[in-house]
Scaffold this motif. Structure first.
Motif, PDB file in Angstrom:
ATOM      1  N   VAL A   1      18.463  42.005  -7.080  1.00  0.00           N
ATOM      2  CA  VAL A   1      19.629  42.961  -6.811  1.00  0.00           C
ATOM      3  C   VAL A   1      20.590  42.555  -5.910  1.00  0.00           C
ATOM      4  O   VAL A   1      21.986  42.823  -6.220  1.00  0.00           O
ATOM      5  CB  VAL A   1      18.823  44.381  -6.128  1.00  0.00           C
ATOM      6  CG1 VAL A   1      19.694  45.388  -5.686  1.00  0.00           C
ATOM      7  CG2 VAL A   1      18.088  45.001  -7.191  1.00  0.00           C
ATOM      8  N   PHE A   2      20.126  41.673  -4.822  1.00  0.00           N
ATOM      9  CA  PHE A   2      21.179  41.221  -4.176  1.00  0.00           C
ATOM     10  C   PHE A   2      22.278  40.309  -4.872  1.00  0.00           C
ATOM     11  O   PHE A   2      23.436  40.410  -4.868  1.00  0.00           O
ATOM     12  CB  PHE A   2      20.425  40.524  -2.941  1.00  0.00           C
ATOM     13  CG  PHE A   2      21.580  39.562  -2.120  1.00  0.00           C
ATOM     14  CD1 PHE A   2      22.428  40.027  -1.255  1.00  0.00           C
ATOM     15  CD2 PHE A   2      21.549  38.175  -2.396  1.00  0.00           C
ATOM     16  CE1 PHE A   2      23.394  39.208  -0.719  1.00  0.00           C
ATOM     17  CE2 PHE A   2      22.528  37.550  -1.467  1.00  0.00           C
ATOM     18  CZ  PHE A   2      23.414  37.809  -0.805  1.00  0.00           C
ATOM     19  N   MET A   3      21.672  39.511  -5.595  1.00  0.00           N
ATOM     20  CA  MET A   3      22.586  38.331  -6.283  1.00  0.00           C
ATOM     21  C   MET A   3      23.470  39.077  -7.366  1.00  0.00           C
ATOM     22  O   MET A   3      24.356  38.689  -7.704  1.00  0.00           O
ATOM     23  CB  MET A   3      21.584  37.209  -6.941  1.00  0.00           C
ATOM     24  CG  MET A   3      21.256  36.378  -5.910  1.00  0.00           C
ATOM     25  SD  MET A   3      20.180  34.773  -6.683  1.00  0.00           S
ATOM     26  CE  MET A   3      18.896  35.606  -7.021  1.00  0.00           C
ATOM     27  N   GLN A   4      22.945  40.128  -7.970  1.00  0.00           N
ATOM     28  CA  GLN A   4      23.866  41.160  -8.995  1.00  0.00           C
ATOM     29  C   GLN A   4      25.035  41.639  -8.155  1.00  0.00           C
ATOM     30  O   GLN A   4      25.910  42.088  -9.100  1.00  0.00           O
ATOM     31  CB  GLN A   4      23.050  41.868  -9.502  1.00  0.00           C
ATOM     32  CG  GLN A   4      22.022  41.682 -10.554  1.00  0.00           C
ATOM     33  CD  GLN A   4      20.773  42.592 -10.941  1.00  0.00           C
ATOM     34  OE1 GLN A   4      20.790  43.831 -10.336  1.00  0.00           O
ATOM     35  NE2 GLN A   4      20.257  42.290 -12.175  1.00  0.00           N
ATOM     36  N   THR A   5      25.108  41.661  -6.919  1.00  0.00           N
ATOM     37  CA  THR A   5      26.248  42.074  -6.162  1.00  0.00           C
ATOM     38  C   THR A   5      27.478  41.141  -6.542  1.00  0.00           C
ATOM     39  O   THR A   5      28.697  41.467  -6.247  1.00  0.00           O
ATOM     40  CB  THR A   5      26.017  42.411  -5.034  1.00  0.00           C
ATOM     41  OG1 THR A   5      25.801  41.687  -4.092  1.00  0.00           O
ATOM     42  CG2 THR A   5      24.890  43.594  -4.844  1.00  0.00           C
ATOM     43  N   TYR A   6      27.062  39.998  -6.828  1.00  0.00           N
ATOM     44  CA  TYR A   6      28.040  38.821  -7.087  1.00  0.00           C
ATOM     45  C   TYR A   6      28.359  38.965  -8.391  1.00  0.00           C
ATOM     46  O   TYR A   6      29.777  38.808  -8.761  1.00  0.00           O
ATOM     47  CB  TYR A   6      27.505  37.348  -6.680  1.00  0.00           C
ATOM     48  CG  TYR A   6      27.377  37.185  -5.118  1.00  0.00           C
ATOM     49  CD1 TYR A   6      28.497  36.647  -4.327  1.00  0.00           C
ATOM     50  CD2 TYR A   6      26.225  37.855  -4.471  1.00  0.00           C
ATOM     51  CE1 TYR A   6      28.448  36.456  -3.082  1.00  0.00           C
ATOM     52  CE2 TYR A   6      25.996  37.695  -3.144  1.00  0.00           C
ATOM     53  CZ  TYR A   6      27.102  37.055  -2.434  1.00  0.00           C
ATOM     54  OH  TYR A   6      26.965  36.852  -1.071  1.00  0.00           O
ATOM     55  N   THR A   7      27.650  38.988  -9.430  1.00  0.00           N
ATOM     56  CA  THR A   7      27.890  39.335 -10.917  1.00  0.00           C
ATOM     57  C   THR A   7      26.655  39.834 -11.613  1.00  0.00           C
ATOM     58  O   THR A   7      25.405  39.443 -11.272  1.00  0.00           O
ATOM     59  CB  THR A   7      28.205  37.713 -11.552  1.00  0.00           C
ATOM     60  OG1 THR A   7      28.256  38.017 -12.774  1.00  0.00           O
ATOM     61  CG2 THR A   7      26.991  36.821 -11.481  1.00  0.00           C
ATOM     62  N   ASN A   8      26.924  40.775 -12.460  1.00  0.00           N
ATOM     63  CA  ASN A   8      26.081  41.566 -13.238  1.00  0.00           C
ATOM     64  C   ASN A   8      25.310  40.501 -14.365  1.00  0.00           C
ATOM     65  O   ASN A   8      24.523  41.086 -15.079  1.00  0.00           O
ATOM     66  CB  ASN A   8      26.466  42.759 -13.999  1.00  0.00           C
ATOM     67  CG  ASN A   8      27.643  42.547 -14.922  1.00  0.00           C
ATOM     68  OD1 ASN A   8      27.756  41.250 -15.219  1.00  0.00           O
ATOM     69  ND2 ASN A   8      28.326  43.538 -15.410  1.00  0.00           N
ATOM     70  N   GLN A   9      25.792  39.441 -14.567  1.00  0.00           N
ATOM     71  CA  GLN A   9      25.239  38.291 -15.395  1.00  0.00           C
ATOM     72  C   GLN A   9      23.931  37.734 -15.063  1.00  0.00           C
ATOM     73  O   GLN A   9      23.335  37.152 -15.841  1.00  0.00           O
ATOM     74  CB  GLN A   9      26.161  37.221 -15.839  1.00  0.00           C
ATOM     75  CG  GLN A   9      27.409  37.461 -16.419  1.00  0.00           C
ATOM     76  CD  GLN A   9      28.334  36.351 -16.498  1.00  0.00           C
ATOM     77  OE1 GLN A   9      28.760  35.800 -15.563  1.00  0.00           O
ATOM     78  NE2 GLN A   9      28.498  35.898 -17.746  1.00  0.00           N
TER      79      GLN A   9
END
Length: 159
Positions: free
Chosen positions: A105-113
């Motif tokens: 969830v944290f990393m998805q704030t950088y990209t939804n890929q």
């Protein structure tokens, strides 16, 4: 007279602890550096955040290793920190799955890929594949990982 029930304090997540300040031009470099700059605050936080940090940092370093941006030694160091955090926090499957999801969830704030399948494949590629000695852009990296997932799933269906 009635009293309100005390509400449990809201747990702070990595998203709230880690400021996004790095703008390197490489997504996983940004994630890794932002986590590194917030490491002290994360380590003073909850066991869940510590472990989510471990998952995110390991995934970011695996990606940077595959992209030709960091060395195998730096990736191995991140992996050893990840393993140490597992022992220091909670080794239960439920806790580890929750931490992995928090990291995602944290990393998805950088990209939804980014999703769990993508992250699992990045770790698998870093461990099981021969990594070419070239620097990859983020676009080439994402394409290569997705292509690998597709080929492996096609082979599994055909097999």
């Amino acid at each position: 007279m009635f009293f309100k029930k005390k509400m449990a304090p809201k747990e702070v997540s990595l998203i709230e602890i880690v400021p996004k300040v790095t703008k390197s031009g490489y997504l996983f470099w940004d994630i890794n550096d932002d986590l590194g700059m917030a490491a002290e605050a994360i380590m003073a936080s909850t066991p869940l955040n510590k472990m989510a940090y471990g998952y995110a940092r390991r995934a970011a370093m695996a990606a940077l290793f595959i992209q030709g941006i960091t060395s195998a030694d730096h990736y191995a160091h991140a992996s050893s920190i990840f393993k140490a955090l597992q022992v220091q926090t909670d080794t239960s499957v439920e806790f580890q799955e929750h931490a992995a999801r928090s990291s995602e969830v944290f990393m998805q704030t950088y990209t939804n890929q980014i999703n769990s399948l993508f992250l699992k494949k990045v770790i698998a590629i870093s461990l099981e594949y021969e990594i070419p000695d070239v620097r990859m852009t983020d676009a080439d990296f994402f394409a290569a990982v997705v292509d690998t997932i597709y080929v492996e799933q096609s082979e599994a269906r055909a097999g």
